[in-house]
Design a protein around this motif. Structure first.
Motif, mmCIF file in Angstrom:
data_model
loop_
_atom_site.group_PDB
_atom_site.id
_atom_site.type_symbol
_atom_site.label_atom_id
_atom_site.label_comp_id
_atom_site.label_asym_id
_atom_site.label_seq_id
_atom_site.Cartn_x
_atom_site.Cartn_y
_atom_site.Cartn_z
ATOM 1 N N ILE A 13 0.749 -1.298 0.092
ATOM 2 C CA ILE A 13 -0.186 0.120 0.515
ATOM 3 C C ILE A 13 0.539 1.497 -0.119
ATOM 4 O O ILE A 13 0.727 2.807 -0.800
ATOM 5 N N PHE A 14 1.906 1.311 0.508
ATOM 6 C CA PHE A 14 2.648 2.388 0.474
ATOM 7 C C PHE A 14 3.120 3.069 -0.084
ATOM 8 O O PHE A 14 4.487 3.669 -0.203
ATOM 9 N N TYR A 15 3.392 1.791 -1.677
ATOM 10 C CA TYR A 15 4.249 2.432 -2.990
ATOM 11 C C TYR A 15 3.125 3.233 -3.494
ATOM 12 O O TYR A 15 3.529 4.380 -4.285
ATOM 13 N N PHE A 85 11.484 -3.967 -10.800
ATOM 14 C CA PHE A 85 10.893 -2.708 -10.382
ATOM 15 C C PHE A 85 11.831 -1.508 -9.620
ATOM 16 O O PHE A 85 11.045 -1.024 -9.744
ATOM 17 N N THR A 86 12.729 -2.776 -8.938
ATOM 18 C CA THR A 86 13.632 -1.655 -8.055
ATOM 19 C C THR A 86 14.119 -0.939 -9.411
ATOM 20 O O THR A 86 14.470 -0.226 -9.331
ATOM 21 N N ILE A 87 14.349 -1.585 -10.515
ATOM 22 C CA ILE A 87 15.023 -0.378 -11.808
ATOM 23 C C ILE A 87 14.753 0.234 -12.305
ATOM 24 O O ILE A 87 14.904 1.415 -12.298
ATOM 25 N N PHE A 88 13.128 0.029 -12.467
ATOM 26 C CA PHE A 88 12.420 1.230 -12.799
ATOM 27 C C PHE A 88 12.216 2.017 -11.635
ATOM 28 O O PHE A 88 11.863 3.290 -12.183
ATOM 29 N N LEU A 192 11.756 7.557 -2.661
ATOM 30 C CA LEU A 192 12.573 6.715 -2.166
ATOM 31 C C LEU A 192 12.401 6.026 -0.897
ATOM 32 O O LEU A 192 12.085 5.021 -0.677
ATOM 33 N N VAL A 193 12.297 6.869 -0.223
ATOM 34 C CA VAL A 193 12.332 6.964 1.296
ATOM 35 C C VAL A 193 10.545 5.394 1.813
ATOM 36 O O VAL A 193 10.739 4.142 2.515
ATOM 37 N N PHE A 194 9.828 6.017 0.824
ATOM 38 C CA PHE A 194 8.721 4.968 1.330
ATOM 39 C C PHE A 194 8.747 3.799 0.572
ATOM 40 O O PHE A 194 7.637 3.373 0.237
ATOM 41 N N MET A 198 8.272 -1.310 1.011
ATOM 42 C CA MET A 198 7.757 -2.344 -0.143
ATOM 43 C C MET A 198 9.361 -3.241 -0.683
ATOM 44 O O MET A 198 9.198 -4.198 -1.274
ATOM 45 N N LEU A 199 10.405 -2.505 -0.701
ATOM 46 C CA LEU A 199 11.350 -3.825 -0.938
ATOM 47 C C LEU A 199 11.965 -4.488 0.469
ATOM 48 O O LEU A 199 12.385 -5.512 -0.018
ATOM 49 N N LYS A 200 12.180 -4.210 1.531
ATOM 50 C CA LYS A 200 11.432 -5.475 2.691
ATOM 51 C C LYS A 200 11.046 -6.504 2.723
ATOM 52 O O LYS A 200 11.632 -7.717 2.904
ATOM 53 N N ASN A 201 10.179 -6.286 2.110
ATOM 54 C CA ASN A 201 8.473 -6.914 2.552
ATOM 55 C C ASN A 201 7.588 -7.941 1.772
ATOM 56 O O ASN A 201 7.176 -8.693 2.123
#
Length: 417
Positions: A13-15, A85-88, A192-194, A198-201
């Motif tokens: 959701i936070f993305y 996802f991370t690259i884009f 980036l911060v928020f 998503m990247l972690k979980n």
């Protein structure tokens, strides 16, 4: 409000909260004005500057639309979705930050196109991650809450901070141009911060195994998915309906500022109206998600379409500022909900292991729909000589999309295999 969601759902959701700052500050409000001022000061005519912005927007949209199915296919392979996802996402964040340093209008346009590619590319995988983080029974509410937080978070908080600095920064020694450049850096940092939760979980739980020749496998998979979409009545006709009604939604978003100016509204009036839309859209996106649990997402999408038909009727009769405020409230009640439930409704139709590929096609229909509505609005206004008639033309898009959804999309939808 988020206690009832799992850690994975909240992180997903936070993305929406993270990337909505790009939509508001870069794509819609501050960068277009800053670009035009920089281009005109550099010797470009006002008409040419407007045209160049339109070309850049069309270029970024076209690149995304053409690449979307292929990018989606690559994301379905085991271990690829999070990486892509991370690259884009990083591509979008980096280009947005560099906007704060750009010294020419040409570089602003280039970075805007790259940022648009990063934003839309990450959203293909973000949308498909919905099937990895939740089940079908919770999909509507999770998707709607994402849109709701996106409106009140990324689309409102950094935007208000930026507008206050641009408008009143000189009182604390910050000139307008540095304040504007700061807004782009703030957008990048916010994005980036928020994204960290998503990247972690959030992890890819559904996938297909890659073969030795991954590119040829991707092309075969795309062809196979096209055939499956054509064979699946629920999926095919929903995409056609979505094409038309989301075209109407996009047209209202993209033409609001121009339409308001033609009706005599000043820039500050338009800022107030845009903020009203964002603030109203926050609770109503979440309400749509809750009501979908009771009445079904199909009925709530139709309710959103009906609301937009009323919006077009009100738009045809606009006369004063109070009419615009009423219009803003009406748009806010439906804008987030109809987009969120369209995403979750589609998610219920596609197989989890190929979700990215199917959402790539979903992205194509969403992007190309942005072409017809604004053109139809402009042509109607020019032929009639009355700007308000453009609202009636857009109404036709909602009526057509709603009719297809009612009469051609089966009530008992079938999930593609």
């Amino acid at each position: 409000m988020l206690k009832k969601f799992t850690r994975e759902e909240k992180s997903w959701i936070f993305y929406d909260w993270a990337n909505s700052a790009f939509s508001a500050i870069v794509a819609a409000i501050i960068l277009p004005i800053f670009f035009k001022e920089m281009a005109v000061s550099g010797g470009v005519s006002d008409v040419d500057a407007t045209a160049y912005w339109g070309y850049a927007t069309s270029c970024g949209t076209l690149i995304c639309a053409v690449l979307a199915p292929f990018l989606g296919t690559l994301g379905d392979f085991r271990g690829m979705k999070k990486k892509l996802f991370t690259i884009f996402m990083l591509l979008g964040v980096a280009s947005t930050f560099l906007l704060s340093l750009a010294g020419s209008w040409q570089l602003l346009l280039l970075l805007y196109i790259v940022g648009t590619l990063g934003f839309n590319g990450s959203c293909i995988y973000y949308d498909s991650f919905l099937l990895d983080v939740t089940d079908e029974s919770r999909m509507d509410q999770v998707s709607a809450t994402g849109y709701g937080l996106g409106y009140i978070g990324g689309s409102t908080i950094p935007l208000v901070i930026s507008l206050l600095l641009i408008q009143f920064g000189d009182r604390i020694g910050i000139a307008t141009i540095p304040a504007t450049r700061f807004s782009f850096a703030l957008t990048a940092v916010w994005w980036l911060v928020f994204t960290f939760p998503m990247l972690k979980n959030v992890h890819q739980t559904h996938s297909i195994e890659p073969e030795a020749h991954i590119l040829s496998q991707s092309l075969r998979s795309m062809a196979s998915t096209c055939k499956k979409i054509l064979r699946n009545k629920s999926l095919f006709f929903f995409l056609i309906a979505y094409f038309f009604y989301i075209d109407g939604v996009g047209t209202i978003i993209h033409m609001a500022t121009v339409f308001g100016a033609s009706c005599g509204l000043g820039s500050m009036d338009m800022m107030v109206i845009l903020l009203v839309v964002q603030i109203v859209a926050f609770p109503f996106a979440i309400i749509y998600g809750k009501l979908a649990g009771r009445f079904g997402s199909r009925k709530m999408i139709l309710f959103g379409i009906a609301t937009y038909i009323v919006v077009c009727a009100v738009g045809y009769n606009l006369q004063k500022m109070s009419d615009f405020l009423m219009l803003a409230v009406l748009v806010g009640t439906a804008q987030g909900g109809i987009q969120a439930l369209s995403r979750s409704f589609y998610g219920k139709l596609v197989p989890a292991e190929s979700a990215s590929e199917y959402f790539g096609f979903f992205d194509v229909f969403g992007k190309f729909s942005a072409v017809i509505g604004p053109a139809l609005f402009g042509i109607t206004a020019q032929l009639t000589g009355v700007t308000n008639y453009g609202a009636l033309a857009v109404m036709g898009m909602f009526i057509l999309g709603g009719a297809i959804l009612v009469f051609l999309v089966p009530k008992n939808v079938e999930r593609a295999e």
